[in-house]
Design an enzyme around this catalytic site. Structure first.
Site, PDB file in Angstrom:
ATOM      1  N   LYS A   1       0.986  -1.383  -0.060  1.00 22.21           N
ATOM      2  CA  LYS A   1       0.037  -0.005  -0.025  1.00 22.21           C
ATOM      3  C   LYS A   1       0.766   1.327   0.148  1.00 22.21           C
ATOM      4  O   LYS A   1       0.755   2.192  -0.851  1.00 22.21           O
ATOM      5  CB  LYS A   1      -0.994   0.066   1.272  1.00 22.21           C
ATOM      6  CG  LYS A   1      -1.537   1.364   1.527  1.00 22.21           C
ATOM      7  CD  LYS A   1      -2.619   1.174   2.763  1.00 22.21           C
ATOM      8  CE  LYS A   1      -1.472   1.464   3.987  1.00 22.21           C
ATOM      9  NZ  LYS A   1      -1.450   2.876   4.272  1.00 22.21           N
TER      10      LYS A   1
ATOM     11  N   ARG B   1      -0.244  15.012  12.271  1.00 24.94           N
ATOM     12  CA  ARG B   1       0.315  14.566  11.262  1.00 24.94           C
ATOM     13  C   ARG B   1       0.480  15.863  10.559  1.00 24.94           C
ATOM     14  O   ARG B   1       0.346  16.396   9.598  1.00 24.94           O
ATOM     15  CB  ARG B   1      -0.471  13.911  10.189  1.00 24.94           C
ATOM     16  CG  ARG B   1      -1.109  12.488  10.994  1.00 24.94           C
ATOM     17  CD  ARG B   1       0.111  11.466  11.529  1.00 24.94           C
ATOM     18  NE  ARG B   1       0.760  10.874  10.513  1.00 24.94           N
ATOM     19  CZ  ARG B   1       0.355   9.783   9.616  1.00 24.94           C
ATOM     20  NH1 ARG B   1      -0.905   9.261  10.110  1.00 24.94           N
ATOM     21  NH2 ARG B   1       1.015   9.292   8.728  1.00 24.94           N
TER      22      ARG B   1
ATOM     23  N   ASP C   1       4.934  20.138   7.843  1.00 26.56           N
ATOM     24  CA  ASP C   1       5.792  21.386   7.755  1.00 26.56           C
ATOM     25  C   ASP C   1       7.061  20.898   6.715  1.00 26.56           C
ATOM     26  O   ASP C   1       7.731  21.689   6.308  1.00 26.56           O
ATOM     27  CB  ASP C   1       6.293  21.831   9.300  1.00 26.56           C
ATOM     28  CG  ASP C   1       6.725  20.401   9.898  1.00 26.56           C
ATOM     29  OD1 ASP C   1       5.934  19.620  10.149  1.00 26.56           O
ATOM     30  OD2 ASP C   1       8.005  20.598  10.773  1.00 26.56           O
TER      31      ASP C   1
ATOM     32  N   ASP D   1       5.070   0.901  12.246  1.00 25.39           N
ATOM     33  CA  ASP D   1       3.837   0.302  11.508  1.00 25.39           C
ATOM     34  C   ASP D   1       3.795  -1.433  12.074  1.00 25.39           C
ATOM     35  O   ASP D   1       2.932  -1.909  11.720  1.00 25.39           O
ATOM     36  CB  ASP D   1       3.846   0.367   9.987  1.00 25.39           C
ATOM     37  CG  ASP D   1       3.795   1.617   9.591  1.00 25.39           C
ATOM     38  OD1 ASP D   1       3.921   1.877   8.467  1.00 25.39           O
ATOM     39  OD2 ASP D   1       3.349   2.562  10.204  1.00 25.39           O
TER      40      ASP D   1
HETATM   41  C1  EPZ Z   1       4.454   6.887   6.074  1.00 26.24           C
HETATM   42  O1  EPZ Z   1       3.629   7.966   6.711  1.00 26.24           O
HETATM   43  C2  EPZ Z   1       3.601   5.970   6.241  1.00 26.24           C
HETATM   44  N1  EPZ Z   1       2.361   6.205   5.445  1.00 26.24           N
HETATM   45  C3  EPZ Z   1       3.097   5.552   7.686  1.00 26.24           C
HETATM   46  O2  EPZ Z   1       2.141   4.214   7.527  1.00 26.24           O
HETATM   47  C4  EPZ Z   1       4.249   5.329   8.377  1.00 26.24           C
HETATM   48  O3  EPZ Z   1       3.863   5.027   9.683  1.00 26.24           O
HETATM   49  C5  EPZ Z   1       5.055   6.399   8.369  1.00 26.24           C
HETATM   50  O4  EPZ Z   1       5.597   6.646   7.101  1.00 26.24           O
HETATM   51  C6  EPZ Z   1       6.572   6.424   9.386  1.00 26.24           C
HETATM   52  O5  EPZ Z   1       6.999   5.106   8.719  1.00 26.24           O
HETATM   53  C7  EPZ Z   1       2.493   5.938   3.906  1.00 26.24           C
HETATM   54  O6  EPZ Z   1       3.570   5.908   3.467  1.00 26.24           O
HETATM   55  C8  EPZ Z   1       1.171   6.256   3.145  1.00 26.24           C
HETATM   56  P1  EPZ Z   1       6.405  10.422   8.059  1.00 26.24           P
HETATM   57  P2  EPZ Z   1       4.168   9.668   6.674  1.00 26.24           P
HETATM   58  O7  EPZ Z   1       6.355  11.784   7.435  1.00 26.24           O
HETATM   59  O8  EPZ Z   1       5.168   9.748   5.261  1.00 26.24           O
HETATM   60  C9  EPZ Z   1       6.907  13.831  11.560  1.00 26.24           C
HETATM   61  C10 EPZ Z   1       0.422   2.858   7.832  1.00 26.24           C
HETATM   62  O9  EPZ Z   1       0.205   2.473   9.020  1.00 26.24           O
HETATM   63  N2  EPZ Z   1       6.716  14.829  10.565  1.00 26.24           N
HETATM   64  O10 EPZ Z   1       7.638   9.690   7.703  1.00 26.24           O
HETATM   65  O11 EPZ Z   1       3.044  10.644   6.853  1.00 26.24           O
HETATM   66  C11 EPZ Z   1       5.500  12.875  11.762  1.00 26.24           C
HETATM   67  O12 EPZ Z   1       4.529  13.469  12.577  1.00 26.24           O
HETATM   68  C12 EPZ Z   1       0.816   4.365   7.942  1.00 26.24           C
HETATM   69  O13 EPZ Z   1       0.485   2.199   6.741  1.00 26.24           O
HETATM   70  C13 EPZ Z   1       6.686  15.937  10.795  1.00 26.24           C
HETATM   71  O14 EPZ Z   1       7.065  16.190  11.751  1.00 26.24           O
HETATM   72  O15 EPZ Z   1       5.128   9.689   7.983  1.00 26.24           O
HETATM   73  C14 EPZ Z   1       6.126  11.533  12.339  1.00 26.24           C
HETATM   74  O16 EPZ Z   1       6.556  11.816  13.918  1.00 26.24           O
HETATM   75  C15 EPZ Z   1       0.473   5.157   9.339  1.00 26.24           C
HETATM   76  N3  EPZ Z   1       6.574  16.956   9.775  1.00 26.24           N
HETATM   77  C16 EPZ Z   1       7.548  11.545  11.632  1.00 26.24           C
HETATM   78  O17 EPZ Z   1       7.842  12.815  11.083  1.00 26.24           O
HETATM   79  C17 EPZ Z   1       6.069  16.531   8.371  1.00 26.24           C
HETATM   80  O18 EPZ Z   1       6.085  17.422   7.602  1.00 26.24           O
HETATM   81  C18 EPZ Z   1       7.510  10.428  10.589  1.00 26.24           C
HETATM   82  O19 EPZ Z   1       6.355  10.779   9.592  1.00 26.24           O
HETATM   83  C19 EPZ Z   1       6.186  15.097   8.155  1.00 26.24           C
HETATM   84  C20 EPZ Z   1       6.312  14.470   9.193  1.00 26.24           C
END
Ligand code: EPZ
Length: 425
Positions: free
Chosen positions: A22, A120, A123, A312
């Site tokens: 996915k 989420r 930034d 995950d």
């Molecule tokens: C991806 O989400 C996955 N989703 C998530 O899987 C997964 O948990 C996550 O990566 C972490 O591995 C998809 O790929 C569709 P991040 P993403 O940006 O990219 C913070 C599932 O269950 N952050 O890597 O949205 C954020 O809050 C889903 O399949 C910022 O601070 O996650 C988090 O603490 C859930 N600012 C960390 O970084 C931003 O602009 C990692 O988030 C973006 C993120």
């Protein structure tokens, strides 16, 4: 709304095929917007998240045809405004921002909703896109973006307080492939799904080096052509069924999964072996058999960006540790609030104490069925795992959470000998 009724106590055996990932499908579907030519994607899982993304592409003007796991996209004529209501439903739809900016020089996308695993923020996405020349106005819940003087390559560090960002890395990479000059992403995410996106873009003519490392270099080109691509296996779906094998597998036969990628499953494999279970790969690492260990032990987990232990997968392991003798501590450094499943599992008799981004689990003899509520995708999967070994029939409500990311979960569980049925709530 659907619910899943799981009758516990049945040992699992036999084999299933793991679906396409996915979390690779979503950015790759979005990246199909980068060319006017046909794109053919194979092994796109039939889950509601990918169906949402297909609806968004259609709403943007792309022609999209799906026949079972194969999706054909032609984005010759597209508009720059994504449908507010659809984007609100799924955070991952923000990864249309990069492709729309690269193709059209503008994009209008709603701010994504939060969800139960934590706020989420976006930034880091905005930091990356601004660095290469994007102007962004927030109005009416939308992010109104434009690149009046075009996108120009820059060096950008995308690290946030929780480490790299997966979709933030994807968005910047997809914008940079058609930018002028060279973009360097420091602190890039290394997840296999990011590498799959990079390989997809390279097959369209993009010039990308370093995907899978913390430093990705993208040299802009003037246009990308069509391509065909097969999505990598879903390592989180596979990991979920591997935990099912350790929890409820027949001790002699275990559970076998086909169409996996051994390399992508290393953190899950290592942790299952540390907990005393048997994990054996075959078929050049494309099949894996998991059997419950005779004397399982509790373990500690600290999640980390890839190649660390994936956030995950932590909920699924909490179901395993709920009935593993001894103490286990799981800390989620990426989503410190991602413990919604623990309260529900406690209703089933689990001994779990959640405190400041950690859960302390004391294994109990057994769990008992209770009506429980699914909350997010992986928490719901963890409840299904717990129900497989609980005494009695567990009703898991709000099944739509699971249907977002697990293709035909009831059919696959039935194929492994579980006694489950989908019913109307
Ligand atoms: C991806 O989400 C996955 N989703 C998530 O899987 C997964 O948990 C996550 O990566 C972490 O591995 C998809 O790929 C569709 P991040 P993403 O940006 O990219 C913070 C599932 O269950 N952050 O890597 O949205 C954020 O809050 C889903 O399949 C910022 O601070 O996650 C988090 O603490 C859930 N600012 C960390 O970084 C931003 O602009 C990692 O988030 C973006 C993120």
């Amino acid at each position: 709304m659907d619910k899943l009724i799981v009758h516990g106590g049945h040992k699992l055996s036999g084999s299933i095929n793991v679906s396409g990932a996915k979390n690779a499908s979503l950015p790759i579907l979005a990246a199909s917007l980068l060319t006017k030519e046909d794109v053919i994607l194979r092994r796109v899982p039939d889950v509601s998240d990918t169906n949402y993304m297909i609806q968004i592409l259609s709403a943007l003007g792309a022609e999209v045809e799906r026949s079972s796991g194969t999706v054909r996209i032609n984005a010759a004529n597209i508009i720059s405004e994504a449908p507010y209501e659809l984007v609100r439903k799924m955070r991952a739809s923000i990864c249309v921002m990069g492709p729309l900016l690269a193709r059209l020089g503008k994009a209008k996308v709603s701010l994504p909703g939060g969800c139960v695993i934590g706020d989420r923020p976006v930034d880091l996405h905005l930091k990356g896109l601004r660095a290469i020349g994007t102007e962004i106005d927030m109005e009416g819940g939308n992010m109104d973006m434009s690149a009046p003087t075009g996108l120009k390559g820059k060096e950008v560090d995308l690290r946030g307080k929780h480490g790299p960002t997966v979709l933030g890395t994807d968005n910047l990479m997809m914008a940079a492939v058609l930018a002028e000059g060279t973009t360097i992403i420091e602190s890039a995410a290394c997840e296999p799904e990011v590498v799959d996106l990079a390989n997809f873009l390279i097959s369209m003519g993009a010039k990308i080096e370093g995907a899978g490392t913390r430093r990705i270099t993208i040299q802009g080109v003037s246009a990308l052509h069509g391509t065909e691509h097969t999505i990598i296996p879903d390592r989180i779906e596979a990991g979920t069924y591997m935990v099912a094998g350790a929890l409820a597998g027949n001790p002699d036969t275990g559970v076998t999964l086909h169409r996996v990628c051994e390399e992508h499953l290393q953190p899950t494999t290592d942790k299952l072996r540390e907990a005393g279970h048997s994990v054996t790969f075959s078929n050049e690492g494309q099949s894996v058999t998991v059997k419950p260990g005779k004397s399982p032990v509790g373990c500690n987990i600290v999640t980390a960006p890839h190649p660390g232990f994936p956030t995950d997968m932590q909920a699924q392991f909490s179901a395993l540790f709920a009935i593993t003798p001894g103490l286990s501590i799981i800390e989620d450094t990426i989503f410190p609030q991602r413990f919604m499943h623990c309260a529900e599992m406690s209703r089933m008799g689990a001994n779990m104490l959640v405190d400041q981004g950690k859960v302390v689990i004391t294994g109990t003899e057994s769990l008992s069925a209770a009506p429980v509520m699914a909350s997010d995708l992986r928490a719901s999967a963890a409840l299904v795992l717990a129900a497989l070994v609980a005494d009695g029939a567990t009703e898991i409500n709000r099944l739509y959470h699971i249907d977002r990311g697990y293709e035909h979960i009831d059919e696959k569980l039935l194929q492994l000998g579980a006694k489950v049925e989908r019913a109307r709530e």
